[in-house]
Design an enzyme around this catalytic site. Structure first.
Site, PDB file in Angstrom:
ATOM      1  N   SER A 191       0.787  -1.120   0.084  1.00  0.00           N
ATOM      2  CA  SER A 191      -0.029   0.030   0.044  1.00  0.00           C
ATOM      3  C   SER A 191       0.892   1.304   0.037  1.00  0.00           C
ATOM      4  CB  SER A 191      -1.020  -0.202   1.026  1.00  0.00           C
ATOM      5  OG  SER A 191      -2.069   0.859   0.977  1.00  0.00           O
ATOM      6  N   ASP A 251      -9.288  -5.435  -4.690  1.00  0.00           N
ATOM      7  CA  ASP A 251      -8.139  -4.639  -4.084  1.00  0.00           C
ATOM      8  C   ASP A 251      -8.548  -3.271  -4.289  1.00  0.00           C
ATOM      9  OD1 ASP A 251      -5.647  -3.472  -3.147  1.00  0.00           O
ATOM     10  OD2 ASP A 251      -4.684  -5.054  -3.857  1.00  0.00           O
ATOM     11  N   HIS A 281      -6.986  -6.411  -0.434  1.00  0.00           N
ATOM     12  CA  HIS A 281      -5.899  -5.599  -0.393  1.00  0.00           C
ATOM     13  C   HIS A 281      -4.663  -6.154   0.405  1.00  0.00           C
ATOM     14  CE1 HIS A 281      -3.705  -1.827  -0.892  1.00  0.00           C
ATOM     15  NE2 HIS A 281      -3.751  -1.309   0.665  1.00  0.00           N
TER      16      HIS A 281
END
Length: 303
Positions: free
Chosen positions: A114, A254, A280
């Site tokens: 991320s 995601d 995710h």
């Protein structure tokens, strides 16, 4: 398995902070360690600790750390820092400082998730560290504009009452309300990690809620309303200069949809893209976890 924890001084101007780290395995093993960059910014490392499985699978040391301002690294006093303090360069300097302290700067791999993937991409494309042997970008984007585009698409696909409640609370500045938290839980369950969340993920989010300075300053109130110092961030024009072999991953559901990942795939010269079935955090999802670890292990050990 061997486990070592410690702290390293990190000097910024006239101030000295401390970066906490944990090493799984032995740095003297002869294998290049995998350094893990957590997300957020400002979500502590605990949710990524399942990646210790990489050490179990192929005897590669794994290094976790909390970035400044969160978790077990220094956060006292940072709330008073001006927003200009919180830059990508700050976190790249911290990473360099840790690598040198541990003596691994001449040979290491990076795995960023991320925000950590954004940091890893920026680091690889701007500093071109000669010791970086492998780069793994999980659920990231090369610009915040693309991240916003992705999350906005997902927000607009939610049921109208959920979408409208989220937008209303963000507009009114009431993101601490129970209704907003309930609506965000629906989004996170669909696109971040299914509920019930693993304890490690709850720990990381609790740390952010306790010390929200980094997230609120760099991102803003949420994934959808980015008002912080990262709003205009991009390394899109530099990622073609990444020469390190790179593995990209994202999930079908995601937060980082293909609109985020495809520019990496099309612009990085030596790149592989693997998509997983869930959300995710493939390293936490039962359906994807074993495959994710195997894909990462195979990439890191490919001759």
């Amino acid at each position: 398995m061997a486990e070592v924890t410690g702290k390293v001084d990190f000097k910024v101007g006239d101030d000295t902070y401390q970066t906490w780290y944990k090493i799984i395995g032995a740095l003297a093993s002869g294998s290049h360690p995998l350094v893990v960059l957590h997300g957020g910014p400002g979500i502590s490392h605990e949710y990524m600790t399942p990646l210790a499985e990489i050490h179990n699978k192929c005897n590669i040391p794994v290094i976790f750390y909390d970035q400044i301002g969160i978790g077990k690294s220094t956060f006292e006093g940072v709330a008073e820092k001006p927003k200009e303090f919180w830059t990508v360069d700050l976190f790249m300097d911290e990473l360099d400082n840790l690598l040198v302290h541990l003596g691994v700067q001449h040979g290491f791999a990076l795995l960023g998730h991320s925000w950590g993937a954004m940091l890893g991409a920026h680091y690889a494309s701007h500093r071109h560290p000669v010791g970086l042997k492998h780069l793994i970008l999980t659920g990231g984007a090369p610009s915040m504009a693309l991240w916003e585009k992705s999350t906005d698409q997902l927000l607009n696909a939610l049921p109208a009452d959920v979408r409208e409640a989220i937008k209303r609370h963000e507009k009114e500045g009431t993101t601490d309300s129970p209704e907003y938290q309930q609506m965000m839980a629906i989004f996170y369950d669909k696109h971040a990690c299914k509920s019930p969340w693993p304890k490690a993920l709850e720990t990381s989010f609790a740390a952010m809620m306790q010390n929200p300075t980094v997230y609120h300053t760099m991102i803003g109130p949420s994934e959808f309303t980015i008002t912080g110092t990262l709003k205009s961030w991009s390394c899109l024009d530099q990622i073609h200069t990444i020469t390190t072999p790179t593995l990209l991953t994202n999930g079908v559901m995601d937060e980082a949809q293909d609109v985020c990942v495809s520019p990496f795939f099309h612009r990085i010269p030596h790149v592989k893209w693997v998509q997983f079935s869930q959300r995710h955090m493939p390293f936490l999802e039962e359906e994807d976890q074993a495959r994710y670890f195997q894909v990462v292990a195979d990439f890191l050990t490919y001759p």
